[in-house]
Design a protein around this motif. Sequence first.
Motif, short mmCIF file in Angstrom:
data_model
loop_
_atom_site.label_atom_id
_atom_site.label_comp_id
_atom_site.label_asym_id
_atom_site.label_seq_id
_atom_site.Cartn_x
_atom_site.Cartn_y
_atom_site.Cartn_z
N SER A 1 5.57 7.12 -18.42
CA SER A 1 6.39 5.83 -18.58
C SER A 1 7.41 5.95 -17.37
CB SER A 1 7.10 5.65 -19.73
OG SER A 1 7.99 4.58 -19.84
N LYS A 2 7.68 5.09 -16.52
CA LYS A 2 8.64 5.14 -15.49
C LYS A 2 9.97 4.48 -16.11
CE LYS A 2 9.80 3.82 -10.76
NZ LYS A 2 9.35 2.77 -9.66
N GLN B 1 0.26 1.23 -13.27
CA GLN B 1 0.16 -0.39 -13.57
C GLN B 1 1.64 -0.56 -14.13
OE1 GLN B 1 -2.31 -2.78 -13.40
NE2 GLN B 1 -0.64 -4.34 -14.04
N ASN B 2 2.82 -1.24 -13.39
CA ASN B 2 3.79 -1.59 -13.47
C ASN B 2 4.42 -0.31 -13.85
OD1 ASN B 2 3.44 -4.31 -13.16
ND2 ASN B 2 2.77 -4.50 -15.30
N ASN C 1 2.26 6.80 -6.58
CA ASN C 1 1.27 8.04 -7.09
C ASN C 1 1.62 9.47 -6.76
OD1 ASN C 1 -0.61 6.11 -7.90
ND2 ASN C 1 -2.27 6.39 -6.65
N GLU C 2 2.50 9.75 -5.61
CA GLU C 2 3.07 10.92 -5.11
C GLU C 2 4.02 11.09 -6.23
OE1 GLU C 2 5.14 11.46 -1.46
OE2 GLU C 2 3.19 11.94 -0.83
N ARG C 3 4.80 10.14 -6.83
CA ARG C 3 5.92 10.60 -7.64
C ARG C 3 5.27 10.88 -8.92
NH1 ARG C 3 8.28 5.69 -5.48
NH2 ARG C 3 9.54 6.43 -3.94
N ALA D 1 0.86 -1.34 0.27
CA ALA D 1 -0.06 0.32 0.00
C ALA D 1 1.14 1.22 -0.06
CB ALA D 1 -0.86 -0.03 1.14
N ASN D 2 1.81 1.16 0.65
CA ASN D 2 2.91 2.44 0.94
C ASN D 2 3.64 2.66 -0.40
OD1 ASN D 2 2.13 3.46 3.42
ND2 ASN D 2 3.74 2.35 4.48
N ALA D 3 4.07 1.56 -1.23
CA ALA D 3 4.45 1.75 -2.39
C ALA D 3 3.53 2.02 -3.55
CB ALA D 3 5.25 0.19 -2.73
#
Length: 140
Positions: A123-124, A91-92, A22-24, A15-17
């Motif tokens: 995109s991460k 998502q990923n 989302n914060e990033r 949950a924290n991850a």
Amino acid sequence: MIKKIVIFCGLLFVANAGFAQNERVEDAVSLLTKLMISPDSLALDKLVLNKLSYGHSSGKVQNKQEFLHSLLSGESDFVDISLTDQAIIVQNNTALVRHTLTAKTNDKQVPGNVKLYILLIWSKEKAGWKLLGRQAVKVP
């Protein structure tokens, strides 16, 4: 009992991850918004992927170079931007962001107002979240 604690801790970590991701993504959206108001070529270049597809509510689609040129030349001039109703799905290594954009513009020295529904695709990458796509739709 220990098994339940381990499972609970694992769920808390997940949950924290998710919250941190989302914060990033929110931080990336915020940076993009600031750069659309006060364009900086180096910062925009770092935030936007080379394969950007940037769709306008008019149907016009720009690549990265065209998008950067429109902001840096004043062709697209955002004076003020407000984002509301933001929702983020991660998502990923892909994030979808939807929000309503309300803005004051001064495109080609002509004052205006816009209200749009926006979909951003992020995109991460190793260096963080980068903009891959954007599509705007006029609010009816």
